[in-house]
Design an enzyme around this catalytic site. Structure first.
Site, PDB file in Angstrom:
ATOM      1  N   MET A  48     -23.932   3.738  15.767  1.00 21.54           N
ATOM      2  CA  MET A  48     -24.676   3.188  14.641  1.00 21.54           C
ATOM      3  C   MET A  48     -26.158   3.012  15.053  1.00 21.54           C
ATOM      4  O   MET A  48     -26.388   2.069  15.787  1.00 21.54           O
ATOM      5  CB  MET A  48     -24.251   1.985  13.715  1.00 21.54           C
ATOM      6  CG  MET A  48     -24.857   1.630  12.516  1.00 21.54           C
ATOM      7  SD  MET A  48     -24.874   3.193  11.219  1.00 21.54           S
ATOM      8  CE  MET A  48     -26.495   2.890  10.482  1.00 21.54           C
ATOM      9  N   GLU A  49     -27.149   3.769  14.335  1.00 23.21           N
ATOM     10  CA  GLU A  49     -28.469   3.807  14.972  1.00 23.21           C
ATOM     11  C   GLU A  49     -29.363   2.561  14.714  1.00 23.21           C
ATOM     12  O   GLU A  49     -30.433   2.877  14.312  1.00 23.21           O
ATOM     13  CB  GLU A  49     -28.838   5.142  14.404  1.00 23.21           C
ATOM     14  CG  GLU A  49     -29.203   5.248  12.928  1.00 23.21           C
ATOM     15  CD  GLU A  49     -27.949   5.913  12.071  1.00 23.21           C
ATOM     16  OE1 GLU A  49     -28.069   6.397  10.930  1.00 23.21           O
ATOM     17  OE2 GLU A  49     -26.945   5.765  12.818  1.00 23.21           O
TER      18      GLU A  49
ATOM     19  N   GLU B 204     -27.663   8.860  18.662  1.00 21.77           N
ATOM     20  CA  GLU B 204     -28.211   7.608  18.177  1.00 21.77           C
ATOM     21  C   GLU B 204     -29.457   7.378  18.446  1.00 21.77           C
ATOM     22  O   GLU B 204     -30.274   7.079  17.468  1.00 21.77           O
ATOM     23  CB  GLU B 204     -27.185   6.389  18.559  1.00 21.77           C
ATOM     24  CG  GLU B 204     -26.001   6.693  18.103  1.00 21.77           C
ATOM     25  CD  GLU B 204     -25.570   6.971  16.788  1.00 21.77           C
ATOM     26  OE1 GLU B 204     -26.021   6.433  15.955  1.00 21.77           O
ATOM     27  OE2 GLU B 204     -24.543   7.624  16.630  1.00 21.77           O
TER      28      GLU B 204
ATOM     29  N   TYR C 133     -23.387  16.887   9.242  1.00 23.04           N
ATOM     30  CA  TYR C 133     -23.968  16.924  10.452  1.00 23.04           C
ATOM     31  C   TYR C 133     -24.106  18.336  10.893  1.00 23.04           C
ATOM     32  O   TYR C 133     -25.561  18.788  11.549  1.00 23.04           O
ATOM     33  CB  TYR C 133     -22.927  16.246  11.486  1.00 23.04           C
ATOM     34  CG  TYR C 133     -23.003  14.817  11.285  1.00 23.04           C
ATOM     35  CD1 TYR C 133     -23.318  13.892  12.247  1.00 23.04           C
ATOM     36  CD2 TYR C 133     -22.167  14.190  10.065  1.00 23.04           C
ATOM     37  CE1 TYR C 133     -23.062  12.448  12.271  1.00 23.04           C
ATOM     38  CE2 TYR C 133     -22.104  12.770   9.984  1.00 23.04           C
ATOM     39  CZ  TYR C 133     -22.627  11.999  11.125  1.00 23.04           C
ATOM     40  OH  TYR C 133     -22.545  10.616  10.902  1.00 23.04           O
TER      41      TYR C 133
END
Length: 634
Positions: free
Chosen positions: A302-303, A328, A412
Site C-alpha cells: 500500500m503506497e 508502490e 492494472y
C-alpha cells in the site's frame, strides 16, 4: 444525498486557501487541490458535499488502547466553505461521537445519520457550522473498525508484543477518522499518537523528532503531512519494530526478527528512486521509507506516502519479487501525486503505476526481466477476457457508477498495456515527455478519465487523425482489447514455453538444475501453462523433481497449491493449510478458498475446517471476500 448545482463557480476551485487554527485568529496556509465539478467526478461513495464545505486539514490527537482494540481522542478539522454555508457533512462508519465544538470550545449541534443498507458506506455525520470554520470532534473508533487490524502477540513474528496496522483504501478510513473520505477531497494532516512502551508508531507522515516519554508507561509520537493527500492515504502502524537505513532518503521498518531479511530484499530501493526520478521528475515527498508488516496484511503493498506498507510474502530471498517495491514507489507519482477523483477511474492510479513500475524494473534489473513481467501481465489480461467475455462492461478501463471492474487484470494490466501501446506507437521520447508533463501539471490534484483523454488528444497526439489511430477513446471507454495493442515480445519466454509444451505433450519435466536457474517470472509462466487436469502421480512427480511445495517464493507456491487443490491432490492439503494459516494476503487467500469450495464434497469440508481456524487472523477486507466465497447460494 443532496446534490449541489455543478455550474456554480466557486472559491473551492482555487489551488490555495487560508484556513483558521484553534485560536481563530492566526491564518494557516494549506494547499488545496481543485474540486472537480463535472458529473464524472462526483463520488457516490461519500456523503460529503465538498462544493459547499470541505475539509482542508486534519489534526489528530489519539491514544491507542491495545487492551480494548480501540483508538480515540480528538480530530480538529479546518474547513473551507461557501459564504453562508450552514453545515458540513463528513463520513463515519461506526464512530462514537461524544462532542463537537468550534475553535473557541462552543458546542456545535451534530447528527449522525442512518447507515447505508450495504454497511460499507457508513453514515453521514452532519455538523451545524454557524460561522465556524474550525471544528473539534471528540470521538472513539469502534473495536471492529474495518480499517484497523489489531494483532495479538501470537500473530506477530516476535510473539511478545501486540501489533496494529491500518488499511484505508478505498473507503475504510472513515471507520477511525471523522473526515470527508473521498479520493477527490485532498487534505493535509498532522497527528499526535500515544502508545504503550516499548511499541514504536509509524505513520504516512514525516515523524517530528523523537518520541516523548509521558512517564506513565506510554510515549507520544508526532507526525506531519504538509502536502494534500486523499484521505485513504492516512495510515498508521504500531508494534515492536526497528529501522534500518538503505540510502540517504530510504529505509525499512520491520519486526526485529524480520528486519535483516527485509533489508536485504529492498536493498535496491534507493536505485529505484533514482531511476524513477530520471524517468518522470523529482520525488516530491522527502523520504521514502517502507514497513514490512505481519502476514495478516491483506495486500501486496500500500503506497502510503513516505511509509509504504508491504506484505512479507514478497520476501523470496533473491529480490525476484521486488517489482512490488517498484510498483508502490511509482505510486508516489501516479496515485499519490495525481489521484483518481472517483474509484471508477482506479486505472488512473493502478494502470499508470503498473506501466511506471515496469519502466523502473527495466532500469534497475534489465530488459529481460521487464519483458518477461510484461508477458505475464498480458497473459493475465487474456485469461480474464476468456473468463468474463471480451465484451463484458467490466473490461473497460473507465467504470461509470453501477459498473464494477472485472478485476486487477483490467485496472492494472490493461491500464499498463494502454500506456505501453501509446509508448510504442509514438516513440518512447514523446511518450515520456507527455507523461512527465501530466504529473507536473496535475500534481497534488484529482483527475478523471475524461481529463486524461483530453490531455492525450491535446498534448500527445499531433492531430485528430493521430488521436484516432491511437484509439484513445476505445482504450478508455470500450470493453475488451483494441486491435492496436502492443503485444509482448514472443521471445521473452521462448525457452520456458518450449519446456511447458514438452511437458504438455510428453510429460517431460525440466531438470532441477535448469529450474533453479530460471527467473521467478519463468517459473511462474511454466506453472501457469501446465495442463489444468493432472493426476496424483503427475503432481507428485512434479513436486518431487521441482520441490514446489518447499518453495520460498510465495507467488510460485501459490500457483502450485492452486493447481494441486484444483486436482484434489491430498498431499497438498497440509501445505495449503499451513500457508493459509500464516498468510493474509487476499490475492492468495481468496483464490485458494475458492478453489477448495469448487471441489465439492472433497474440498468444501477442508475449506470450512481451515477457515474456522484462520478467519479471525485475516483483515476485514480479506474476511469479507472469503465470506462471500464460503456462503452457499440460496
Amino acid at each position: 444525498m443532496r446534490r449541489v448545482a455543478l455550474a456554480v463557480s466557486m472559491l473551492l476551485a482555487s489551488t490555495a486557501c487560508t484556513t483558521m487554527n484553534t485560536d481563530m485568529d492566526a491564518p494557516r496556509e494549506a494547499l488545496v487541490a481543485p474540486i472537480l465539478t463535472t458529473a464524472d467526478a462526483l463520488d457516490s461513495s461519500t456523503y460529503a458535499q465538498p462544493q459547499v464545505a470541505r475539509v482542508t486539514h486534519v489534526a489528530l490527537d489519539l491514544a491507542l488502547d491495545f487492551d480494548t482494540s480501540r483508538v480515540g481522542g480528538t480530530a480538529d478539522l479546518d474547513i473551507l466553505a461557501q459564504p453562508g454555508a450552514s453545515e458540513i457533512v463528513l463520513d463515519s462508519n461506526g464512530l462514537e461521537i461524544a462532542r463537537v465544538t468550534d475553535g473557541r470550545g462552543n458546542d456545535l449541534p451534530f447528527t449522525l445519520g442512518t447507515a447505508a443498507a450495504d454497511g460499507e458506506k457508513g453514515a453521514p455525520l452532519t455538523i451545524a457550522l454557524g460561522t465556524a470554520r474550525h471544528v473539534t470532534i471528540q470521538y472513539m473508533a469502534p473495536a471492529c473498525a474495518e480499517a484497523l487490524q489489531w494483532l495479538s502477540p501470537e500473530q506477530t513474528a516476535g510473539g511478545v508484543h501486540p501489533y496494529l496496522f491500518s488499511q484505508g483504501q478505498a473507503i475504510l478510513n472513515r471507520s477511525w477518522i471523522p473526515t470527508q473520505d473521498s479520493p477527490g477531497i485532498r487534505q493535509t494532516w498532522e497527528a499526535r499518537v500515544t502508545a504503550p512502551k516499548p511499541l514504536d508508531v509509524v505513520m504516512s507522515g514525516v515523524r517530528q523528532g523523537e518520541p516523548e516519554d509521558l512517564g506513565d508507561g506510554r510515549r507520544a509520537f508526532n507526525f506531519v503531512m504538509d502536502k494534500p493527500v486523499p484521505p485513504y492515504l492516512i495510515a498508521i502502524a504500531a508494534g515492536d519494530i526497528d529501522f534500518k537505513a538503505i540510502g540517504p532518503r530510504t529505509g525499512v521498518w520491520a519486526e526485529p526478527s524480520v528486519l535483516d531479511r527485509a533489508h536485504y530484499e529492498v536493498a535496491d530501493t534507493e536505485d529505484m528512486v533514482v531511476a524513477a526520478e530520471a524517468l518522470y521528475g523529482p520525488y516530491r515527498w522527502g523520504r521514502y521509507d517502507m514497513i514490512v508488516l505481519p502476514p495478516a496484511f491483506p495486500y501486496g503493498g500500500m503506497e502510503n506516502p513516505v511509509m509504504t506498507f508491504l506484505t512479507p510474502t514478497f520476501i523470496a530471498g533473491d529480490r525476484s519479487l521486488t517489482g512490488l517495491v517498484a510498483h508502490e514507489l511509482a505510486h508516489s507519482w501516479s496515485g499519490n501525486l495525481v489521484t483518481n477523483a472517483v474509484w471508477g477511474d482506479s486505472w488512473l492510479n493502478e494502470g499508470v503505476t503498473s506501466y511506471f513500475e515496469n519502466r523502473i524494473v527495466e532500469e534497475v534489473y534489465g530488459t529481460k526481466r521487464a519483458k518477461q513481467e510484461v508477458a505475464l501481465d498480458y497473459m493475465a489480461i487474456v485469461n480474464k477476457l476468456e473468463e468474463v467475455g471480451a465484451d463484458a462492461p467490466g473490461t473497460a478501463l473507465h467504470h461509470p457508477e453501477g459498473t464494477d471492474s472485472a478485476g486487477s487484470a483490467i485496472i492494472y494490466n490493461k491500464g499498463a498495456a494502454f500506456l505501453r501501446t501509446l509508448e510504442q506507437s509514438v516513440g518512447r521520447q514523446r511518450f515520456d515527455a507527455w507523461l512527465r508533463q501530466w504529473f507536473d501539471n496535475h500534481a497534488f490534484q484529482p483527475a478523471t478519465s475524461a481529463m486524461v483523454y483530453e490531455d492525450l488528444r491535446t498534448n500527445l497526439a499531433r492531430d485528430a487523425a493521430e488521436a484516432e489511430r491511437l484509439k484513445l477513446r476505445e482504450w478508455i471507454y470500450a470493453p475488451g482489447l483494441p486491435s492496436n495493442i502492443a503485444k509482448p515480445d514472443p521471445a521473452a519466454f521462448a525457452a520456458v514455453d518450449g519446456a511447458a509444451d514438452a511437458y504438455g505433450s510428453a510429460r517431460t519435466i525440466p531438470a532441477a538444475a535448469n529450474w533453479a536457474q530460471w527467473t521467478s517470472a519463468e517459473r511462474q509462466r511454466f506453472l501457469q501453462k501446465l495442463p489444468a487436469e493432472l493426476s496424483a502421480a503427475e503432481l507428485a512427480q512434479l513436486d518431487s523433481q521441482l520441490a514446489l511445495a518447499k518453495s520460498d517464493n510465495n507467488e510460485e507456491l501459490f500457483l502450485w497449491l492452486r493447481l494441486a487443490l484444483a486436482n484434489r491432490y491430498d498431499p497438498a492439503v497440509p501445505r495449503a493449510e499451513q500457508f493459509l494459516s500464516y498468510v493474509g494476503r487476499n490475492k492468495f487467500v481468496q483464490p485458494l478458498f475458492k478453489t477448495l469450495m469448487e471441489q465439492g464434497s472433497w474440498g468444501e469440508p477442508i475449506a470450512r475446517r481451515i477457515y474456522a481456524k484462520t478467519r479471525g487472523g485475516y483483515h476485514s477486507m480479506t474476511r469479507g471476500n472469503v465470506d462471500k466465497v464460503m456462503a452457499k447460494p440460496d
